[in-house]
Design a protein around this motif. Structure first.
Motif, PDB file in Angstrom:
ATOM      1  N   THR A  15      19.280  30.904   1.655  1.00 28.72           N
ATOM      2  CA  THR A  15      18.230  30.092   2.270  1.00 28.72           C
ATOM      3  C   THR A  15      17.129  29.815   1.263  1.00 28.72           C
ATOM      4  OG1 THR A  15      18.688  31.443   4.171  1.00 28.72           O
ATOM      5  CG2 THR A  15      16.896  29.879   4.378  1.00 28.72           C
ATOM      6  N   GLU A  16      16.788  30.881   0.534  1.00 31.95           N
ATOM      7  CA  GLU A  16      15.727  30.734  -0.452  1.00 31.95           C
ATOM      8  C   GLU A  16      16.115  29.694  -1.496  1.00 31.95           C
ATOM      9  OE1 GLU A  16      14.491  34.368  -2.532  1.00 31.95           O
ATOM     10  OE2 GLU A  16      13.338  34.714  -0.699  1.00 31.95           O
ATOM     11  N   ARG A  17      17.384  29.809  -1.957  1.00 37.53           N
ATOM     12  CA  ARG A  17      17.853  28.890  -2.987  1.00 37.53           C
ATOM     13  C   ARG A  17      17.840  27.458  -2.447  1.00 37.53           C
ATOM     14  NH1 ARG A  17      23.112  30.915  -4.545  1.00 37.53           N
ATOM     15  NH2 ARG A  17      22.040  32.912  -4.793  1.00 37.53           N
ATOM     16  N   LEU A  18      18.294  27.311  -1.222  1.00 32.76           N
ATOM     17  CA  LEU A  18      18.335  25.988  -0.602  1.00 32.76           C
ATOM     18  C   LEU A  18      16.936  25.407  -0.527  1.00 32.76           C
ATOM     19  CD1 LEU A  18      20.588  24.291   0.697  1.00 32.76           C
ATOM     20  CD2 LEU A  18      19.687  25.032   2.892  1.00 32.76           C
ATOM     21  N   GLN A  19      16.012  26.262  -0.144  1.00 31.74           N
ATOM     22  CA  GLN A  19      14.632  25.808  -0.045  1.00 31.74           C
ATOM     23  C   GLN A  19      14.131  25.370  -1.416  1.00 31.74           C
ATOM     24  OE1 GLN A  19      12.498  28.610   2.168  1.00 31.74           O
ATOM     25  NE2 GLN A  19      10.930  27.174   2.800  1.00 31.74           N
ATOM     26  N   GLY A  20      14.517  26.178  -2.440  1.00 33.11           N
ATOM     27  CA  GLY A  20      14.136  25.859  -3.808  1.00 33.11           C
ATOM     28  C   GLY A  20      14.680  24.500  -4.211  1.00 33.11           C
ATOM     29  N   ILE A  21      15.947  24.278  -3.854  1.00 37.34           N
ATOM     30  CA  ILE A  21      16.582  23.007  -4.218  1.00 37.34           C
ATOM     31  C   ILE A  21      15.877  21.857  -3.525  1.00 37.34           C
ATOM     32  CG2 ILE A  21      18.698  21.663  -3.897  1.00 37.34           C
ATOM     33  CD1 ILE A  21      20.205  24.339  -4.377  1.00 37.34           C
ATOM     34  N   GLN A  22      15.558  22.065  -2.261  1.00 33.64           N
ATOM     35  CA  GLN A  22      14.874  21.020  -1.512  1.00 33.64           C
ATOM     36  C   GLN A  22      13.531  20.691  -2.154  1.00 33.64           C
ATOM     37  OE1 GLN A  22      14.766  22.356   2.478  1.00 33.64           O
ATOM     38  NE2 GLN A  22      16.350  20.926   3.118  1.00 33.64           N
ATOM     39  N   GLU A  23      12.825  21.761  -2.481  1.00 34.24           N
ATOM     40  CA  GLU A  23      11.513  21.560  -3.095  1.00 34.24           C
ATOM     41  C   GLU A  23      11.649  20.799  -4.404  1.00 34.24           C
ATOM     42  OE1 GLU A  23       9.684  25.358  -3.407  1.00 34.24           O
ATOM     43  OE2 GLU A  23       9.123  25.355  -1.288  1.00 34.24           O
ATOM     44  N   GLU A  24      12.692  21.196  -5.165  1.00 31.99           N
ATOM     45  CA  GLU A  24      12.930  20.571  -6.464  1.00 31.99           C
ATOM     46  C   GLU A  24      13.186  19.076  -6.273  1.00 31.99           C
ATOM     47  OE1 GLU A  24      13.971  21.096 -10.716  1.00 31.99           O
ATOM     48  OE2 GLU A  24      12.685  22.038  -9.247  1.00 31.99           O
ATOM     49  N   SER A  25      14.060  18.762  -5.304  1.00 25.87           N
ATOM     50  CA  SER A  25      14.413  17.353  -5.117  1.00 25.87           C
ATOM     51  C   SER A  25      13.191  16.557  -4.669  1.00 25.87           C
ATOM     52  CB  SER A  25      15.526  17.224  -4.090  1.00 25.87           C
ATOM     53  OG  SER A  25      15.060  17.581  -2.829  1.00 25.87           O
ATOM     54  N   GLU A  26      12.397  17.191  -3.811  1.00 22.23           N
ATOM     55  CA  GLU A  26      11.188  16.502  -3.374  1.00 22.23           C
ATOM     56  C   GLU A  26      10.256  16.243  -4.544  1.00 22.23           C
ATOM     57  OE1 GLU A  26       9.408  18.623  -0.104  1.00 22.23           O
ATOM     58  OE2 GLU A  26      11.093  17.957   1.133  1.00 22.23           O
ATOM     59  N   ARG A  27      10.202  17.272  -5.385  1.00 20.17           N
ATOM     60  CA  ARG A  27       9.317  17.157  -6.547  1.00 20.17           C
ATOM     61  C   ARG A  27       9.797  16.014  -7.451  1.00 20.17           C
ATOM     62  NH1 ARG A  27       8.872  18.946 -11.401  1.00 20.17           N
ATOM     63  NH2 ARG A  27      10.901  19.988 -11.375  1.00 20.17           N
ATOM     64  N   ILE A  28      11.115  15.980  -7.686  1.00 16.02           N
ATOM     65  CA  ILE A  28      11.677  14.945  -8.559  1.00 16.02           C
ATOM     66  C   ILE A  28      11.413  13.571  -7.969  1.00 16.02           C
ATOM     67  CG2 ILE A  28      13.859  13.975  -9.373  1.00 16.02           C
ATOM     68  CD1 ILE A  28      14.830  16.853  -9.711  1.00 16.02           C
ATOM     69  N   LEU A  29      11.584  13.480  -6.651  1.00 13.74           N
ATOM     70  CA  LEU A  29      11.364  12.207  -5.973  1.00 13.74           C
ATOM     71  C   LEU A  29       9.916  11.750  -6.148  1.00 13.74           C
ATOM     72  CD1 LEU A  29      13.676  10.925  -4.336  1.00 13.74           C
ATOM     73  CD2 LEU A  29      12.352  11.452  -2.291  1.00 13.74           C
ATOM     74  N   ALA A  30       9.018  12.698  -5.943  1.00 14.11           N
ATOM     75  CA  ALA A  30       7.604  12.375  -6.055  1.00 14.11           C
ATOM     76  C   ALA A  30       7.282  11.942  -7.477  1.00 14.11           C
ATOM     77  CB  ALA A  30       6.770  13.590  -5.679  1.00 14.11           C
ATOM     78  N   GLU A  31       7.887  12.660  -8.432  1.00 13.65           N
ATOM     79  CA  GLU A  31       7.655  12.321  -9.834  1.00 13.65           C
ATOM     80  C   GLU A  31       8.129  10.901 -10.123  1.00 13.65           C
ATOM     81  OE1 GLU A  31       9.406  15.053 -12.628  1.00 13.65           O
ATOM     82  OE2 GLU A  31       7.804  16.469 -12.174  1.00 13.65           O
ATOM     83  N   ALA A  32       9.322  10.598  -9.600  1.00 10.12           N
ATOM     84  CA  ALA A  32       9.893   9.267  -9.843  1.00 10.12           C
ATOM     85  C   ALA A  32       8.989   8.188  -9.263  1.00 10.12           C
ATOM     86  CB  ALA A  32      11.276   9.189  -9.202  1.00 10.12           C
ATOM     87  N   ARG A  33       8.483   8.482  -8.071  1.00  9.35           N
ATOM     88  CA  ARG A  33       7.613   7.501  -7.433  1.00  9.35           C
ATOM     89  C   ARG A  33       6.355   7.284  -8.284  1.00  9.35           C
ATOM     90  NH1 ARG A  33       7.510   9.561  -2.029  1.00  9.35           N
ATOM     91  NH2 ARG A  33       9.716   9.003  -1.896  1.00  9.35           N
ATOM     92  N   GLU A  34       5.829   8.367  -8.756  1.00 16.82           N
ATOM     93  CA  GLU A  34       4.627   8.307  -9.596  1.00 16.82           C
ATOM     94  C   GLU A  34       4.893   7.485 -10.850  1.00 16.82           C
ATOM     95  OE1 GLU A  34       2.824  12.097 -10.948  1.00 16.82           O
ATOM     96  OE2 GLU A  34       2.295  12.230  -8.817  1.00 16.82           O
ATOM     97  N   GLU A  35       6.084   7.771 -11.430  1.00 15.01           N
ATOM     98  CA  GLU A  35       6.467   7.078 -12.650  1.00 15.01           C
ATOM     99  C   GLU A  35       6.551   5.566 -12.387  1.00 15.01           C
ATOM    100  OE1 GLU A  35       6.978   8.832 -15.316  1.00 15.01           O
ATOM    101  OE2 GLU A  35       7.659   7.276 -16.690  1.00 15.01           O
ATOM    102  N   GLN A  36       7.132   5.269 -11.222  1.00 16.63           N
ATOM    103  CA  GLN A  36       7.299   3.854 -10.857  1.00 16.63           C
ATOM    104  C   GLN A  36       5.932   3.171 -10.777  1.00 16.63           C
ATOM    105  OE1 GLN A  36       8.411   3.364  -6.903  1.00 16.63           O
ATOM    106  NE2 GLN A  36       9.374   1.362  -7.152  1.00 16.63           N
TER     107      GLN A  36
END
Lengths: 368, 163
Positions: B55-76
């Motif tokens: 569960t912890e790992r899954l949460q980590g992955i989710q957080e990571e993907s959200e972070r990447i998404l946010a970063e991409a949006r910022e970059e855009q």
């Protein structure tokens, strides 16, 4: 609810049992002895016997004959069925059941000189038979449960039992986690099999003793020989594996020196304690089970004692006695568990006390 | 039978049967049950622990993907902004450059006009001079007899022309 129905049926059968048994005592000697001898009846039932008395049909007692094994002073070993005594009225190969005297109710051997002596008596009496039967049933039950686990030894993920095995596991784990672990401490694994055996042995015999029909009904755990052996086992378990600190606390306890130097008062008290602890275990179990049996029998006898007081009185007392007997039977069910639990717990506590580590060092350092 | 004195026969049987029960149950009964229950407990604990980790790992992955998404949006957003800035800058530069060029051209034009004008003026001056000389010649030839009047007139004319 169904338990209650079962209980009342059992009680009804108990009435039948005691009733038929009691009636000949009332009738045959006609007018001279109409009074039911309650104390004798109770003592006969809670005591031991050479045959397993079930009931009386008319004047003929119906009983299961049990093997008599005796070694006479002169004649050596003998093995025959107790039916040879004809319920105490006949003798067989020089052996007979004493009707009075110091050996009343036991087998005595009449020697050629006419002296009556007690032979070596290893007869399978009512209690001994019940004991052997219950031991066999207990072994079968527990070993079959253990086999259930053994089959699933390779994969612990499939090993969650249902039904009877789950119930046994529940009881075992409640004793292990609730009594053995907290009372003994870190060495508890070595004593777990013994304490569990004691618990199951006592509770099984207690419950079997409450069933008034054939395999049960004997007063096994209410017999002092039985509790004596159990207490001796605990005594051995406590003292054989006692630590050095345990013996030190007995012979050189941590008390002011004048209590132990000229006259060893405290060591004497402590030494006596080694024996009083198992003795208390022995008496406690024996007395509580015996008194439970006597109480139920006495209450049941009330029905037959009040026959002479008239129909209304008898009916009233019968209802009263039945209610009280149901109640005390339920209490006895509870006592059956509690006494097994207490015996196990106290054994565990005594074993725990014999496993003490040297805990005086930090204390003396503190006082310095 | 007395209740309080243990019967030796029963003692013997109890010793035997309890001894056997104890031996059998301690060897084949309870230890295996307790062991299996403990093992099962350990297994359950392990499973719970690994589930928690997953569960912890899954949460980590989710957080990571959200972070990447946010970063991409910022970059855009950043890129868009940059492009916009660049566009404005290029336009402004072009405008500035054009302005400068126009200014230069205008200056050039002004200068050449001025030059032309000066040349024209010089031309006109010389032509006027020549014209006035010829006019003067003609007038001189015509009105030579009336000398003072002729001179006045010539002067007057010259003054007018130079003005």
């Amino acid at each position: 609810m169904s338990d209650l129905i079962q209980k009342t049926t059992v009680l009804f059968l108990l009435f039948l049992f005691v009733g038929i048994n009691a009636s000949p005592a009332e009738t045959p000697p006609a007018e001279e002895n109409t009074e039911l001898n309650v104390s004798e009846l109770i003592l006969e039932h809670v005591g031991d016997g050479y045959d397993w008395h079930i009931t009386n049909l008319g004047h003929n007692p119906v009983s299961i004959p049990l093997p008599v094994i005796v070694k006479g002073k002169e004649s050596g070993w003998h093995l025959f069925l107790s039916s040879a005594f004809h319920h105490g009225h006949a003798s067989c190969k020089g052996f007979s059941i004493a009707q009075e005297g110091p050996y009343k109710g036991k087998i005595i051997e009449t020697l050629a000189t006419g002296d009556e002596v007690r032979p070596w008596d290893f007869s399978l009496t009512k209690n001994a038979t019940s004991l052997l039967l219950s031991s066999i049933i207990l072994i079968i039950l527990i070993v079959s449960c253990a086999n259930w686990y053994r089959k699933r030894q390779e994969n612990p993920e499939n090993c969650s039992p249902k039904g009877f095995v789950a119930f046994v596991e529940l009881v075992i784990m409640s004793i292990v986690d609730g009594v053995i672990k907290p009372c003994i401490g870190k060495n508890y694994k070595r004593y777990t099999p013994y304490l569990l055996t004691v618990f199951f042995f006592i509770i099984f015999n207690n419950l079997l003793g409450l069933i008034p029909l054939f395999p049960g009904g004997a007063n096994v755990t209410g017999n002092i020989a039985i509790t004596c052996v159990l207490a001796l086992f605990t005594f051995a378990m406590v003292n054989i594996f006692g630590t050095k600190e345990y013996w030190k606390e007995i012979f050189w306890p941590d008390v002011p020196a004048w209590l132990k130097v000229p006259v060893p008062i405290m060591p004497a008290v402590e030494f006596l304690g080694i024996f009083t602890k198992p003795f208390a275990l022995m008496i406690r179990l024996f007395a509580s089970i015996l008194s439970g049996h006597a109480l139920i029998l006495g209450l049941t006898c009330m029905v037959f004692l009040t026959v002479r007081l008239g129909v209304f009185m008898n009916t009233g007392m019968t209802v009263f006695a039945v209610i009280l007997t149901v109640f005390s039977d339920c209490v006895e069910l509870l006592v059956a568990y509690i006494q097994a639990y207490v015996f196990t717990m106290l054994s565990a506590v005594y074993i725990g006390l014999s496993q003490v580590e040297a805990h005086h060092k930090p204390k003396s350092e503190k006082s310095r | 039978m007395s209740l309080l004195t243990p019967d030796p026969g029963l003692l013997f049987w109890m010793l035997v049967s309890f001894g056997i029960v104890f031996f059998v149950l301690a060897k084949y009964g309870f230890p295996i049950i307790v062991k299996m229950v403990d093992e099962r407990k350990a297994y359950i604990d392990r499973s719970l622990e690994s589930a928690r980790q997953a569960t912890e790992r899954l949460q980590g992955i989710q957080e990571e993907s959200e972070r990447i998404l946010a970063e991409a949006r910022e970059e855009q957003v950043r890129i868009l902004k940059e492009t916009n800035e660049m566009r404005v800058k290029i336009i402004n530069d072009a405008k500035d450059l054009a302005h400068l060029e126009t200014g230069k051209i205008m200056e050039e034009a002004k200068r050449s006009i001025q030059k032309e004008k000066e040349t024209a003026m010089r031309d006109i001056h010389s032509q006027i001079a020549a014209l006035s000389i010829s006019i003067a010649e003609k007038i001189l030839r015509k009105n030579l007899d009336n000398k003072p009047a002729q001179l006045d007139l010539a002067n007057k004319l010259l003054q007018e022309i130079s003005n």
